[in-house]
Design a protein around this motif. Structure first.
Motif, PDB file in Angstrom:
ATOM      1  N   LEU A 146       0.819  -1.214   0.000  1.00 27.30           N
ATOM      2  CA  LEU A 146       0.000   0.000   0.000  1.00 27.30           C
ATOM      3  C   LEU A 146       0.853   1.264   0.000  1.00 27.30           C
ATOM      4  O   LEU A 146       0.341   2.368  -0.006  1.00 27.30           O
ATOM      5  CB  LEU A 146      -0.918   0.003   1.231  1.00 27.30           C
ATOM      6  CG  LEU A 146      -2.024  -1.063   1.231  1.00 27.30           C
ATOM      7  CD1 LEU A 146      -2.750  -1.098   2.557  1.00 27.30           C
ATOM      8  CD2 LEU A 146      -3.002  -0.806   0.091  1.00 27.30           C
ATOM      9  N   ARG A 147       2.187   1.070   0.070  1.00 30.84           N
ATOM     10  CA  ARG A 147       3.087   2.236   0.124  1.00 30.84           C
ATOM     11  C   ARG A 147       3.925   2.353  -1.134  1.00 30.84           C
ATOM     12  O   ARG A 147       4.332   1.352  -1.709  1.00 30.84           O
ATOM     13  CB  ARG A 147       4.003   2.137   1.340  1.00 30.84           C
ATOM     14  CG  ARG A 147       3.190   2.326   2.584  1.00 30.84           C
ATOM     15  CD  ARG A 147       3.948   2.768   3.775  1.00 30.84           C
ATOM     16  NE  ARG A 147       2.976   3.053   4.805  1.00 30.84           N
ATOM     17  CZ  ARG A 147       2.596   4.267   5.182  1.00 30.84           C
ATOM     18  NH1 ARG A 147       3.158   5.311   4.653  1.00 30.84           N
ATOM     19  NH2 ARG A 147       1.680   4.433   6.112  1.00 30.84           N
ATOM     20  N   ASP A 148       4.206   3.579  -1.497  1.00 33.69           N
ATOM     21  CA  ASP A 148       5.017   3.863  -2.671  1.00 33.69           C
ATOM     22  C   ASP A 148       6.500   3.641  -2.326  1.00 33.69           C
ATOM     23  O   ASP A 148       6.976   4.134  -1.304  1.00 33.69           O
ATOM     24  CB  ASP A 148       4.736   5.335  -3.043  1.00 33.69           C
ATOM     25  CG  ASP A 148       5.703   5.876  -4.041  1.00 33.69           C
ATOM     26  OD1 ASP A 148       5.903   5.206  -5.067  1.00 33.69           O
ATOM     27  OD2 ASP A 148       6.257   6.966  -3.807  1.00 33.69           O
ATOM     28  N   ASP A 149       7.208   2.876  -3.167  1.00 31.22           N
ATOM     29  CA  ASP A 149       8.600   2.532  -2.861  1.00 31.22           C
ATOM     30  C   ASP A 149       9.500   3.763  -2.787  1.00 31.22           C
ATOM     31  O   ASP A 149      10.387   3.834  -1.938  1.00 31.22           O
ATOM     32  CB  ASP A 149       9.172   1.602  -3.947  1.00 31.22           C
ATOM     33  CG  ASP A 149       8.557   0.226  -3.855  1.00 31.22           C
ATOM     34  OD1 ASP A 149       8.067  -0.118  -2.767  1.00 31.22           O
ATOM     35  OD2 ASP A 149       8.551  -0.483  -4.880  1.00 31.22           O
ATOM     36  N   LEU A 150       9.305   4.708  -3.688  1.00 29.98           N
ATOM     37  CA  LEU A 150      10.236   5.845  -3.774  1.00 29.98           C
ATOM     38  C   LEU A 150      10.127   6.771  -2.570  1.00 29.98           C
ATOM     39  O   LEU A 150      11.127   7.176  -1.984  1.00 29.98           O
ATOM     40  CB  LEU A 150       9.981   6.628  -5.072  1.00 29.98           C
ATOM     41  CG  LEU A 150      10.883   7.834  -5.293  1.00 29.98           C
ATOM     42  CD1 LEU A 150      12.329   7.391  -5.532  1.00 29.98           C
ATOM     43  CD2 LEU A 150      10.398   8.685  -6.463  1.00 29.98           C
ATOM     44  N   THR A 151       8.898   7.107  -2.191  1.00 35.31           N
ATOM     45  CA  THR A 151       8.715   8.116  -1.140  1.00 35.31           C
ATOM     46  C   THR A 151       8.286   7.526   0.208  1.00 35.31           C
ATOM     47  O   THR A 151       8.336   8.209   1.221  1.00 35.31           O
ATOM     48  CB  THR A 151       7.626   9.123  -1.556  1.00 35.31           C
ATOM     49  OG1 THR A 151       6.403   8.391  -1.726  1.00 35.31           O
ATOM     50  CG2 THR A 151       7.969   9.816  -2.862  1.00 35.31           C
ATOM     51  N   GLY A 152       7.813   6.273   0.197  1.00 37.12           N
ATOM     52  CA  GLY A 152       7.294   5.671   1.433  1.00 37.12           C
ATOM     53  C   GLY A 152       5.890   6.151   1.769  1.00 37.12           C
ATOM     54  O   GLY A 152       5.308   5.741   2.783  1.00 37.12           O
ATOM     55  N   LEU A 153       5.323   7.003   0.909  1.00 40.90           N
ATOM     56  CA  LEU A 153       3.967   7.508   1.187  1.00 40.90           C
ATOM     57  C   LEU A 153       2.925   6.455   0.814  1.00 40.90           C
ATOM     58  O   LEU A 153       3.177   5.606  -0.040  1.00 40.90           O
ATOM     59  CB  LEU A 153       3.688   8.755   0.335  1.00 40.90           C
ATOM     60  CG  LEU A 153       4.456  10.023   0.667  1.00 40.90           C
ATOM     61  CD1 LEU A 153       4.047  11.126  -0.307  1.00 40.90           C
ATOM     62  CD2 LEU A 153       4.197  10.461   2.106  1.00 40.90           C
ATOM     63  N   PRO A 154       1.733   6.526   1.431  1.00 44.74           N
ATOM     64  CA  PRO A 154       0.642   5.657   0.986  1.00 44.74           C
ATOM     65  C   PRO A 154       0.363   5.860  -0.503  1.00 44.74           C
ATOM     66  O   PRO A 154       0.560   6.959  -1.030  1.00 44.74           O
ATOM     67  CB  PRO A 154      -0.564   6.152   1.799  1.00 44.74           C
ATOM     68  CG  PRO A 154       0.012   6.839   2.976  1.00 44.74           C
ATOM     69  CD  PRO A 154       1.341   7.400   2.550  1.00 44.74           C
ATOM     70  N   ARG A 155      -0.088   4.793  -1.159  1.00 46.57           N
ATOM     71  CA  ARG A 155      -0.480   4.890  -2.562  1.00 46.57           C
ATOM     72  C   ARG A 155      -1.955   5.256  -2.670  1.00 46.57           C
ATOM     73  O   ARG A 155      -2.662   5.329  -1.666  1.00 46.57           O
ATOM     74  CB  ARG A 155      -0.340   3.530  -3.248  1.00 46.57           C
ATOM     75  CG  ARG A 155       1.050   2.999  -3.390  1.00 46.57           C
ATOM     76  CD  ARG A 155       0.918   1.666  -4.133  1.00 46.57           C
ATOM     77  NE  ARG A 155       2.063   0.806  -3.899  1.00 46.57           N
ATOM     78  CZ  ARG A 155       3.133   0.783  -4.670  1.00 46.57           C
ATOM     79  NH1 ARG A 155       3.213   1.580  -5.695  1.00 46.57           N
ATOM     80  NH2 ARG A 155       4.122  -0.032  -4.396  1.00 46.57           N
ATOM     81  N   ARG A 156      -2.422   5.357  -3.906  1.00 47.49           N
ATOM     82  CA  ARG A 156      -3.809   5.741  -4.191  1.00 47.49           C
ATOM     83  C   ARG A 156      -4.840   4.880  -3.437  1.00 47.49           C
ATOM     84  O   ARG A 156      -5.798   5.396  -2.871  1.00 47.49           O
ATOM     85  CB  ARG A 156      -4.047   5.610  -5.702  1.00 47.49           C
ATOM     86  CG  ARG A 156      -5.436   5.958  -6.167  1.00 47.49           C
ATOM     87  CD  ARG A 156      -5.565   5.663  -7.647  1.00 47.49           C
ATOM     88  NE  ARG A 156      -4.730   6.573  -8.433  1.00 47.49           N
ATOM     89  CZ  ARG A 156      -5.185   7.685  -9.023  1.00 47.49           C
ATOM     90  NH1 ARG A 156      -6.458   7.983  -8.971  1.00 47.49           N
ATOM     91  NH2 ARG A 156      -4.375   8.468  -9.687  1.00 47.49           N
ATOM     92  N   THR A 157      -4.614   3.538  -3.392  1.00 44.58           N
ATOM     93  CA  THR A 157      -5.602   2.646  -2.765  1.00 44.58           C
ATOM     94  C   THR A 157      -5.849   3.025  -1.312  1.00 44.58           C
ATOM     95  O   THR A 157      -6.978   3.052  -0.830  1.00 44.58           O
ATOM     96  CB  THR A 157      -5.068   1.193  -2.779  1.00 44.58           C
ATOM     97  OG1 THR A 157      -4.381   0.983  -3.978  1.00 44.58           O
ATOM     98  CG2 THR A 157      -6.131   0.176  -2.563  1.00 44.58           C
ATOM     99  N   LEU A 158      -4.755   3.299  -0.597  1.00 43.46           N
ATOM    100  CA  LEU A 158      -4.878   3.635   0.823  1.00 43.46           C
ATOM    101  C   LEU A 158      -5.584   4.984   0.975  1.00 43.46           C
ATOM    102  O   LEU A 158      -6.416   5.181   1.864  1.00 43.46           O
ATOM    103  CB  LEU A 158      -3.478   3.665   1.451  1.00 43.46           C
ATOM    104  CG  LEU A 158      -3.389   3.524   2.943  1.00 43.46           C
ATOM    105  CD1 LEU A 158      -4.128   2.303   3.436  1.00 43.46           C
ATOM    106  CD2 LEU A 158      -1.910   3.423   3.371  1.00 43.46           C
ATOM    107  N   LEU A 159      -5.250   5.932   0.071  1.00 47.52           N
ATOM    108  CA  LEU A 159      -5.901   7.239   0.134  1.00 47.52           C
ATOM    109  C   LEU A 159      -7.411   7.090  -0.108  1.00 47.52           C
ATOM    110  O   LEU A 159      -8.226   7.709   0.587  1.00 47.52           O
ATOM    111  CB  LEU A 159      -5.309   8.194  -0.903  1.00 47.52           C
ATOM    112  CG  LEU A 159      -6.007   9.555  -0.856  1.00 47.52           C
ATOM    113  CD1 LEU A 159      -5.387  10.439   0.209  1.00 47.52           C
ATOM    114  CD2 LEU A 159      -6.035  10.241  -2.183  1.00 47.52           C
TER     115      LEU A 159
END
Ligand SMILES: Nc1nc2c(ncn2[C@@H]2O[C@H](COP(=O)(O)OP(=O)(O)OP(=O)(O)O)[C@@H](O)[C@H]2O)c(=O)[nH]1
Length: 306
Positions: A146-159
């Motif tokens: 659920l997290r983006d590899d580059l930034t560590g931020l949640p991805r669209r699904t989690l949002l």
């Protein structure tokens, strides 16, 4: 069991078993191995009682579940217990020594399957320990996906999940939130002039600045490329959110040191209110995206409402 094994120690183990004789046996087996350091056992006799206890007392470490209960049978019992508690390890205890049933239970979310009368205290403790570890591994994988590899931020699904929760909250209590859609200005130029690694560094710095610019209760996600979204729950109005957005624009426009150079991008932000009339999370994202495009068309580096 050795102390090095990662047994659950806090909270309680929940035994869901309608047969008092079987329940006493399980209690006695766990009582045989106090050195395992497992948490105390709580016992209920129906799926409904299990769901109520799990809601009222959140500290459950693992569930030992008989599938044949007075108020549900088979995989229904498993689903009843895990529906709202997918983070819990579940060990199915059954009198039915059937491999297909065991595979079904594990395929439907249980971490292990034990046939009553065919295990001793050590095997039960071992099953609890391994089920707990297996569940931790599963949850870590889900969390990573659920997290983006580059930034560590949640991805669209989690949002989208969090937006859905904000919509529910708005309908229930009238409490509004604000969704911001952020797209960098001039980002392609960074890649073209300084290379992809420089672009990646800008995206990481952007993520850090967005996170630093809002409260820890707010959500920051990377939607893809140079697009980000922020959900400010309990934001009273678009006016209040616009002040936050203006601060974000200023912080994103500050130069980013990279390999002895200073890289600079800007951003355009679209905003939309999440209120009781909000449609789906996808519609909200589309509206915020459209507002962001409005900001681009109006000259970039600005905030626009929808
Ligand atoms: N370095 C890097 N570049 C990426 C990544 N994902 C997408 N991109 C690039 O991001 C760029 C996004 O393009 P645009 O949105 O048109 O870039 P822009 O220059 O900000 O355009 P405007 O929004 O009109 O200002 C494309 O060149 C993609 O190849 C990534 O993970 N890393």
């Amino acid at each position: 069991m050795t102390a090095a094994q990662p047994a659950p120690t806090a909270g309680y183990l929940l035994l869901v078993e309608d047969n008092p004789g079987d329940a006493r046996l399980t209690q006695a087996l766990l009582g045989d191995l106090p050195a395992a350091g497992l948490p105390p056992l709580r016992w209920v006799q129906t799926a409904a009682a299990a769901v109520t206890l799990l809601q009222q007392e959140p500290g459950c470490a693992a569930v030992l579940l008989d599938l044949g209960l007075p108020d549900s049978t088979g995989l229904e019992s498993l689903q009843a217990v895990t529906r709202e508690h997918h983070h819990l390890p579940v060990i199915v205890l059954t009198g039915n020594d059937s491999a297909p049933m065991g595979l079904d239970a594990v395929g439907s979310g249980a971490q292990d399957f034990l046939v009553k009368g065919h295990f001793d205290a050590a095997a039960l403790v071992r099953s609890i320990v391994f089920a707990t570890q297996r569940k931790r591994g599963e949850l870590a994988l889900v969390e990573r996906s659920l997290r983006d590899d580059l930034t560590g931020l949640p991805r669209r699904t989690l949002l989208l999940d969090r937006l859905q929760a904000a919509c529910r909250q708005a309908r229930r209590s009238g409490e509004t939130s604000v969704l911001l859609f952020v797209d960098l200005d001039g980002f392609k130029q960074i890649n073209d002039a300084h290379g992809h690694d420089a672009g990646d560094a800008v995206l990481r710095a952007t993520a850090q600045r967005l996170v630093a610019g809002v409260r820890s209760s707010d959500s920051v996600a990377r939607l893809g490329g140079d697009e980000f979204a922020l959900l400010l729950p309990s934001a009273a109005s678009l006016d209040a959110a616009e002040r936050v957005a203006d601060k974000l624009l200023a912080s994103l426009a500050a130069p980013i040191p990279y390999n002895g150079e200073l890289l600079q991008v800007g951003a355009s932000i679209g905003m939309t209110l999440v209120d009781a009339d909000a449609e789906s999370p996808e519609t909200l994202l589309r509206r915020a995206d459209a507002a962001m495009y409005g900001a681009k068309r109006a000259g970039k580096g600005r905030v626009q409402r929808c």
